[in-house]
Write an enzyme that holds these catalytic residues in place. Structure first.
Site, short mmCIF file in Angstrom:
data_model
loop_
_atom_site.label_atom_id
_atom_site.label_comp_id
_atom_site.label_asym_id
_atom_site.label_seq_id
_atom_site.Cartn_x
_atom_site.Cartn_y
_atom_site.Cartn_z
N LYS A 154 80.96 -52.13 31.72
CA LYS A 154 81.66 -50.91 32.14
C LYS A 154 82.90 -51.24 32.99
CE LYS A 154 77.64 -49.32 33.76
NZ LYS A 154 76.69 -50.22 33.08
N ILE A 155 82.70 -52.04 34.06
CA ILE A 155 83.80 -52.30 34.99
C ILE A 155 84.87 -53.20 34.37
CG2 ILE A 155 84.41 -53.32 37.23
CD1 ILE A 155 81.54 -52.45 38.18
N THR A 232 85.18 -59.22 42.15
CA THR A 232 84.62 -58.02 42.77
C THR A 232 83.19 -57.80 42.27
OG1 THR A 232 85.54 -56.63 41.01
CG2 THR A 232 86.86 -56.86 43.02
N SER A 233 82.57 -58.86 41.76
CA SER A 233 81.25 -58.68 41.14
C SER A 233 80.12 -59.09 42.09
CB SER A 233 81.20 -59.47 39.83
OG SER A 233 80.07 -59.11 39.11
N ARG A 234 79.82 -60.36 42.17
CA ARG A 234 78.82 -60.85 43.11
C ARG A 234 79.31 -62.20 43.64
NH1 ARG A 234 77.46 -56.51 43.70
NH2 ARG A 234 75.45 -55.50 43.35
N ASP A 258 86.02 -59.42 46.92
CA ASP A 258 85.36 -58.28 47.57
C ASP A 258 83.92 -58.64 47.89
OD1 ASP A 258 85.32 -55.50 48.45
OD2 ASP A 258 83.93 -55.17 46.79
N GLU A 263 77.42 -63.10 52.14
CA GLU A 263 77.92 -61.87 52.78
C GLU A 263 76.85 -61.10 53.56
OE1 GLU A 263 79.23 -59.73 49.16
OE2 GLU A 263 77.71 -58.22 49.64
N HIS A 295 83.00 -55.97 50.52
CA HIS A 295 82.17 -55.27 49.55
C HIS A 295 82.46 -53.76 49.59
CE1 HIS A 295 78.29 -55.97 47.09
NE2 HIS A 295 78.90 -54.89 46.63
N GLN A 296 83.75 -53.45 49.44
CA GLN A 296 84.15 -52.04 49.53
C GLN A 296 84.64 -51.49 48.20
OE1 GLN A 296 87.96 -52.60 52.12
NE2 GLN A 296 88.47 -50.88 50.80
N ALA A 297 84.57 -52.30 47.13
CA ALA A 297 85.15 -51.85 45.86
C ALA A 297 84.53 -50.54 45.39
CB ALA A 297 85.01 -52.94 44.80
P1 NAI Z 1 77.60 -53.96 33.06
O1 NAI Z 1 76.17 -54.25 32.90
O2 NAI Z 1 78.18 -52.72 32.43
O3 NAI Z 1 78.48 -55.21 32.49
C1 NAI Z 1 78.18 -56.54 32.77
C2 NAI Z 1 78.66 -57.36 31.57
O4 NAI Z 1 78.51 -58.74 31.89
C3 NAI Z 1 77.85 -57.09 30.29
O5 NAI Z 1 78.72 -56.76 29.22
C4 NAI Z 1 77.14 -58.41 30.04
O6 NAI Z 1 76.99 -58.70 28.65
C5 NAI Z 1 78.12 -59.37 30.68
N1 NAI Z 1 77.57 -60.70 30.92
C6 NAI Z 1 76.27 -61.07 31.09
N2 NAI Z 1 76.20 -62.42 31.24
C7 NAI Z 1 77.46 -62.88 31.14
C8 NAI Z 1 78.03 -64.18 31.20
N3 NAI Z 1 77.26 -65.27 31.37
N4 NAI Z 1 79.36 -64.30 31.07
C9 NAI Z 1 80.14 -63.21 30.89
N5 NAI Z 1 79.66 -61.96 30.81
C10 NAI Z 1 78.34 -61.80 30.94
O7 NAI Z 1 77.89 -54.00 34.60
P2 NAI Z 1 79.09 -53.30 35.40
O8 NAI Z 1 78.68 -51.93 35.82
O9 NAI Z 1 80.36 -53.48 34.65
O10 NAI Z 1 79.11 -54.20 36.72
C11 NAI Z 1 79.58 -55.54 36.71
C12 NAI Z 1 79.23 -56.19 38.02
O11 NAI Z 1 79.99 -55.58 39.07
C13 NAI Z 1 77.77 -55.96 38.46
O12 NAI Z 1 76.97 -56.97 37.93
C14 NAI Z 1 77.84 -56.03 39.96
O13 NAI Z 1 77.51 -57.34 40.33
C15 NAI Z 1 79.30 -55.74 40.28
N6 NAI Z 1 79.48 -54.55 41.11
C16 NAI Z 1 80.22 -54.68 42.26
C17 NAI Z 1 80.45 -53.61 43.09
C18 NAI Z 1 81.29 -53.72 44.32
O14 NAI Z 1 81.35 -52.77 45.14
N7 NAI Z 1 81.99 -54.82 44.54
C19 NAI Z 1 79.87 -52.29 42.78
C20 NAI Z 1 79.16 -52.24 41.51
C21 NAI Z 1 78.97 -53.35 40.73
#
Ligand code: NAI
Length: 335
Positions: A154-155, A232-234, A258, A263, A295-297
């Site tokens: 999604k993101i 901005t992921s983990r 982020d 953290e 972690h404010q994204a």
């Molecule tokens: P999502 O589940 O929609 O997308 C994650 C994608 O990563 C999927 O398409 C999956 O196939 C792919 N993936 C899995 N293993 C992989 C690999 N080895 N290499 C490349 N791609 C791979 O998740 P969404 O909602 O897009 O969120 C993504 C990340 O953003 C979350 O996992 C979370 O860690 C982070 N996040 C950060 C926030 C923040 O405030 N900074 C808030 C919300 C999410």
């Protein structure tokens, strides 16, 4: 239902109270993090509402059960802090907010890219001191450059769409290809190729054993000289020590974070009167070409409204049917 809300901040209270007008739960806001020392605060509550840094290990879950809690309502998407097996054995319902605003995170990601590229953080500081020199503030046109999106869920897909609008070339890597990326002209390539050809690398995949330190010394070596890296992921997707080496050598020209692998001891708290003990984090803050946000994204009004409404909706559904569509177990069953 009576809900004990742990790790509550003023904004938690504002948004949950607003959403609760449609649910009528009895909310008790607690600043404390859920830990072995604070778990007894849940005495007499049917539900606890927790966030990313609250602890929900086996011992804490067992104690919650003894205290009369039947549902753990996470006000976030991730549930890596909950011992799901123990919760299942104890018959505790664990529910979460699977998606609240991918736009919030994507837009913050692009904000970091723009700020790093055009050095807006430094320009702001200079102008406040009446220093209007442009030396050192040179940026580049993002139009025509290449961005590599790692993780096109999604993101990642929304970030790709925004950057496509800037006129950037799109490369992507994901074990599960997203047709939206191809439809917008993006090209899936193996990860080494993405690293080799991208001017900007943006991380949007989850943290899994297979993605832990995805960005290590070898990955950095494959990247273009002066690459911009944004996460901005983990935090633990990046080996921070390797990133620091990359910054020192100039291989990494810009770093936007982020999230940070350690953290939990830093973010979400005001530590401005304390001495930071984490030397790696402290070193990161010394670079002129690094921007860190805490972690404010996700932190937009839209996202907080959605988080609050879904969280309380989960408790309402559980109270009515003893189950809920956002139960983590149901999610796992659905795959
Ligand atoms: P999502 O589940 O929609 O997308 C994650 C994608 O990563 C999927 O398409 C999956 O196939 C792919 N993936 C899995 N293993 C992989 C690999 N080895 N290499 C490349 N791609 C791979 O998740 P969404 O909602 O897009 O969120 C993504 C990340 O953003 C979350 O996992 C979370 O860690 C982070 N996040 C950060 C926030 C923040 O405030 N900074 C808030 C919300 C999410």
């Amino acid at each position: 239902m009576k809900i004990a809300v742990f790790s509550s901040k003023p904004s938690t209270e504002t948004f949950l109270n607003r959403a609760n007008k449609a649910h009528g739960h009895e909310l008790c806001f607690l600043e404390a993090r859920l830990t072995p020392e604070t778990v007894s605060l849940a005495d007499g509550f049917g539900a606890v509402c927790i966030f990313v840094n609250d602890m929900a290990n086996k011992a804490i879950l067992r104690r919650l059960k003894e205290l009369g809690v039947s549902i753990i309502a996470l006000r976030c998407a991730g549930y890596n802090n909950v011992d799901l097996k123990a919760a299942h054995e104890l018959g505790l319902c664990v529910c979460r907010v699977p998606a609240y605003s991918p736009y919030a995170v994507a837009e913050h990601t692009v904000g970091l890219m723009l700020a790093l590229n055009r050095k807006i953080h430094r320009a702001h500081a200079r102008v406040r001191e009446s220093n209007f020199s442009l030396e050192g503030l040179l940026g580049f046109d993002m139009h025509g450059r290449t961005v590599g999106i790692v993780g096109t869920g999604k993101i990642g897909a929304i970030t790709a769409g925004i950057l496509k609008g800037f006129g950037m070339e799109l490369l992507a890597y994901d074990p599960n290809e997203n047709p939206d990326i191809v439809a917008m002209g993006g090209k899936y390539v193996p990860l080494p190729k993405l690293f080799e050809r991208s001017d900007i690398v943006s991380l949007h995949c989850p943290l899994l054993p297979s993605t832990y330190h995805l960005i290590n010394g070898a990955a950095v070596a494959q990247m273009k000289d002066g690459v911009m890296l944004v996460n901005t992921s983990r935090g633990a997707l990046i080996d921070t020590v390797c990133a620091i080496e990359g910054l020192k050598s100039g291989k990494i020209g810009y770093l936007g974070l982020d999230v940070y692998e350690e953290e939990a001891d830093l973010f979400f708290e005001d530590l401005s009167n304390e001495v930071i003990q984490d030397d790696i984090f402290a070193r990161l803050l010394t670079f002129p070409n690094v921007i860190v946000t805490g972690h404010q994204a996700y932190y937009t009004e839209t996202a907080l409204n959605n988080i609050s409404d879904t969280t309380l909706g989960n408790v309402t559904a559980y109270e009515k049917d003893k189950t809920c569509a956002n139960s983590v177990f149901l999610d796992k069953v659905k795959g």
